[in-house]
Enzyme design. Structure first.
Site, PDB file in Angstrom:
ATOM      1  N   LEU A  59     -49.887  10.359 -37.175  1.00  0.00           N
ATOM      2  CA  LEU A  59     -50.507  10.549 -38.480  1.00  0.00           C
ATOM      3  C   LEU A  59     -49.410  10.971 -39.457  1.00  0.00           C
ATOM      4  O   LEU A  59     -48.453  11.638 -39.069  1.00  0.00           O
ATOM      5  CB  LEU A  59     -51.585  11.645 -38.429  1.00  0.00           C
ATOM      6  CG  LEU A  59     -52.843  11.371 -37.602  1.00  0.00           C
ATOM      7  CD1 LEU A  59     -53.725  12.612 -37.557  1.00  0.00           C
ATOM      8  CD2 LEU A  59     -53.626  10.187 -38.161  1.00  0.00           C
ATOM      9  N   ASP A  60     -49.567  10.599 -40.709  1.00  0.00           N
ATOM     10  CA  ASP A  60     -48.611  11.038 -41.720  1.00  0.00           C
ATOM     11  C   ASP A  60     -48.613  12.564 -41.817  1.00  0.00           C
ATOM     12  O   ASP A  60     -49.604  13.223 -41.456  1.00  0.00           O
ATOM     13  CB  ASP A  60     -48.974  10.450 -43.088  1.00  0.00           C
ATOM     14  CG  ASP A  60     -48.882   8.934 -43.113  1.00  0.00           C
ATOM     15  OD1 ASP A  60     -48.145   8.378 -42.282  1.00  0.00           O
ATOM     16  OD2 ASP A  60     -49.542   8.319 -43.975  1.00  0.00           O
ATOM     17  N   LYS A  61     -47.545  13.108 -42.353  1.00  0.00           N
ATOM     18  CA  LYS A  61     -47.381  14.563 -42.450  1.00  0.00           C
ATOM     19  C   LYS A  61     -48.607  15.250 -43.037  1.00  0.00           C
ATOM     20  O   LYS A  61     -49.070  16.276 -42.526  1.00  0.00           O
ATOM     21  CB  LYS A  61     -46.147  14.880 -43.291  1.00  0.00           C
ATOM     22  CG  LYS A  61     -45.953  16.356 -43.600  1.00  0.00           C
ATOM     23  CD  LYS A  61     -44.767  16.577 -44.517  1.00  0.00           C
ATOM     24  CE  LYS A  61     -44.643  18.039 -44.913  1.00  0.00           C
ATOM     25  NZ  LYS A  61     -43.511  18.265 -45.856  1.00  0.00           N
TER      26      LYS A  61
ATOM     27  N   THR B 172     -51.712  13.935 -43.528  1.00  0.00           N
ATOM     28  CA  THR B 172     -53.009  13.467 -43.045  1.00  0.00           C
ATOM     29  C   THR B 172     -53.447  14.375 -41.897  1.00  0.00           C
ATOM     30  O   THR B 172     -52.648  14.726 -41.041  1.00  0.00           O
ATOM     31  CB  THR B 172     -52.920  12.010 -42.570  1.00  0.00           C
ATOM     32  OG1 THR B 172     -52.545  11.183 -43.670  1.00  0.00           O
ATOM     33  CG2 THR B 172     -54.252  11.530 -42.021  1.00  0.00           C
TER      34      THR B 172
ATOM     35  N   ARG C 268     -53.222   3.964 -46.861  1.00  0.00           N
ATOM     36  CA  ARG C 268     -52.763   4.315 -48.205  1.00  0.00           C
ATOM     37  C   ARG C 268     -52.321   3.079 -48.996  1.00  0.00           C
ATOM     38  O   ARG C 268     -52.684   2.913 -50.174  1.00  0.00           O
ATOM     39  CB  ARG C 268     -51.643   5.340 -48.103  1.00  0.00           C
ATOM     40  CG  ARG C 268     -52.096   6.638 -47.444  1.00  0.00           C
ATOM     41  CD  ARG C 268     -50.939   7.463 -46.932  1.00  0.00           C
ATOM     42  NE  ARG C 268     -50.099   7.923 -48.026  1.00  0.00           N
ATOM     43  CZ  ARG C 268     -48.948   8.566 -47.847  1.00  0.00           C
ATOM     44  NH1 ARG C 268     -48.508   8.817 -46.610  1.00  0.00           N
ATOM     45  NH2 ARG C 268     -48.244   8.960 -48.880  1.00  0.00           N
TER      46      ARG C 268
END
Length: 312
Positions: free
Chosen positions: A135-137, A139, A234
């Protein structure tokens, strides 16, 4: 050394051995895979293969012996984790916003990977400490981690075959009238290597979305990934002109002042400095037990407060 067993799925029938393994073992570089093959560390149906160009068939049994180059060497660090499921083969965490998943440029440690090694030192022997996806930082939500080589490769194969279901809640700008599917390939942005962009020559990226709740000028979507490209949701949401709230990387547009939103709500929107994106649902076949694991976790407080303000 770790010995792992794989079965070639239909999707990789007649592929070169190195290409098939690169697709199934995405945390091992193709160069390392080719080295393993050349060193006699890969077998097909019990026979050692030393040519990367040999073609595999669907349902071939592959044995892969990991060498030291594929093993994690990051240091364990005592970082709290919210573990919501744990057994002998795997565990699942609820990742908070702000926690980077693995070390990289500018982030040498203090990541989820370092935390995993503190909780389960044995995961040092697994690629990426057993992480199955990322997961992105900023998220939040559910992340799946294997605890042993067999589970790692079983779950990696399930991910490659799109058998692991992941569902997100995304708050986007604008009113979305109906659900749909976005099928647009992604690649790194040609001018900014920290970003991704739609590119006809990129990797396949498929995102399904449906309306969960509408507000005056925003929509809460349920989003399901068929593929798992970096920044996929995104970029895809921005592509259909409904960028994720708080995503300053892909959209810096201002909120319309004529919206009949309270000052408090507008302040919450302006000050929400991360993407309003939460991985709230995860479903997968357990790698060693005859059961489907289904997990959910609630949205974090800052996201919940923002939704509450939009509803008022």
């Amino acid at each position: 050394m770790n010995i792992c067993n794989l079965s070639i799925p239909e999707a990789h029938d007649k592929k070169r051995l190195d290409a098939a393994l690169a697709a199934l073992c995405q945390d091992i570089s193709r160069a390392n895979i080719q080295k393993l093959i050349a060193n006699g560390k890969v077998t097909i149906n019990g026979e050692t293969q030393t040519s990367k160009k040999v073609l595999v068939n669907a349902h071939d049994d592959i044995t892969l012996t990991l060498e030291q180059e594929t093993i994690t060497h990051d240091k364990p660090q005592n970082i709290p984790l919210d573990i919501i499921y744990d057994d002998a083969d795997l565990f699942v965490i609820n990742k908070p916003a702000g926690l980077v998943v693995h070390p990289g440029a500018g982030v040498p440690d203090q990541t989820l990977l370092n935390a995993i090694l503190a909780y389960y030192p044995g995961n040092e022997a697994l690629p990426q400490a057993g992480l199955i996806h990322r997961l992105d930082k900023d998220t939040t939500g559910l992340l799946l981690i294997a605890k042993n080589a067999e589970s790692y490769y079983h779950l990696n194969q399930a991910m490659a075959e799109r058998h692991i279901k992941r569902e997100y809640l995304a708050l986007v700008k604008g009113v979305v009238h109906r659900g749909g599917t976005i099928n647009e390939p992604l690649a790194r942005h040609p001018k900014n290597r920290q970003k991704f962009a739609i590119n006809a020559h990129g990797k396949t990226a498929i995102t399904h979305y449906k309306v969960h709740e509408r507000f005056e000028a925003h929509t809460l979507l349920k989003v399901q990934l068929e593929t798992g490209r970096t920044h996929q949701i995104r970029v895809h949401m921005c592509h259909i002109k409904h960028p994720v709230v708080g995503d300053l990387t892909y959209h810096r547009g201002q909120y319309l002042k004529h919206q009949s939103l309270s000052t408090e709500t507008l302040n919450l929107l302006y000050n929400f400095k991360r993407q309003a994106l939460h991985a709230g649902f995860l479903s997968f076949q357990h790698p060693s037990e005859d059961k489907i694991v289904q997990l959910e976790c609630p949205i974090p407080e800052d996201f919940s407060a923002l939704l509450g303000a939009l509803r008022s």
